[in-house]
Scaffold this active site. Structure first.
Site, mmCIF file in Angstrom:
data_model
loop_
_atom_site.group_PDB
_atom_site.id
_atom_site.type_symbol
_atom_site.label_atom_id
_atom_site.label_comp_id
_atom_site.label_asym_id
_atom_site.label_seq_id
_atom_site.Cartn_x
_atom_site.Cartn_y
_atom_site.Cartn_z
ATOM 1 N NE ARG A 1 20.811 -62.388 -18.473
ATOM 2 C CZ ARG A 1 21.474 -61.701 -18.140
ATOM 3 N NH1 ARG A 1 21.613 -61.119 -19.304
ATOM 4 N NH2 ARG A 1 22.536 -61.384 -17.074
ATOM 5 C CD GLU B 1 31.606 -53.118 -10.456
ATOM 6 O OE1 GLU B 1 32.371 -52.539 -10.031
ATOM 7 O OE2 GLU B 1 31.125 -53.805 -10.927
#
Length: 188
Positions: free
Chosen positions: A71, A108
């Site tokens: 993005r 994560e």
């Protein structure tokens, strides 16, 4: 550029924030996804957003704008064009065809790698890194390390959204990267 957190005029920042769609429980339950596609749909919103970045960097004596996959590729080339600068794509691994420099970082639930071409910039080039948001800061930090390995001076990291509770903005500032964000959201 100072190391102090930068701010934008409240009316412009609030306008941008009001145009960001929140999608609950996506991509997994408990995540509040901040969707910037609604910013891009409307010419006025896109213009206000780009103008905020242009005003920030018009006098910064930059050589390039680097954008983070994916993005960051939406905003960074527009900003580079408006500032009459070149654009450097920092891509996910395996997407660039020429000789590359790579940097891996932890996510994560695993790790990821980003790459740039080894001739993307020269020592001393002044660069701002752009992405849509700062969450954990891993991607932007990896991009900073890549550019610095090539000898560039990373002037600042820039994003539309900061998610400060995920720790990325603090992590990036602790690593010596000044940040500019248009708006922020609390929570995850």
């Amino acid at each position: 550029m100072s190391n102090a957190p930068a701010s934008v005029p409240l009316d412009a920042a609030e306008f941008i924030k009001s145009q960001i769609r929140t999608v609950p429980d996506w991509p997994v339950p408990g995540v509040q996804f901040r969707d910037i596609t609604t910013l891009l749909q409307h010419p006025k919103t896109l213009r206000v957003l780009i103008d905020l970045f242009v005003q920030r960097y018009i006098d910064a004596k930059l050589d390039y704008v680097a954008g983070l996959d994916a993005r960051g590729f939406i905003i960074a080339p527009i900003l580079a064009y408006e500032l009459n600068l070149g654009f450097i794509p920092i891509r996910k691994a395996g997407k660039l065809p020429y000789k590359r420099v790579s940097e891996s970082y932890d996510l994560e639930y695993g790790s990821a790698t980003v790459e740039i071409h080894e001739d993307a910039c020269k020592p001393g080039d002044r660069i701002v890194i752009v992405d849509d948001l700062i969450a954990t800061g891993g991607t932007m930090l990896a991009g900073k390390k890549l550019l610095e390995r090539l000898g560039a001076v990373v002037v600042e990291g820039a994003a539309i959204i900061d998610l400060p509770e995920l720790g990325g903005s603090s992590r990036l500032r602790s690593a010596g990267l000044p940040l500019y964000t248009v708006t922020g959201f609390s929570g995850h």
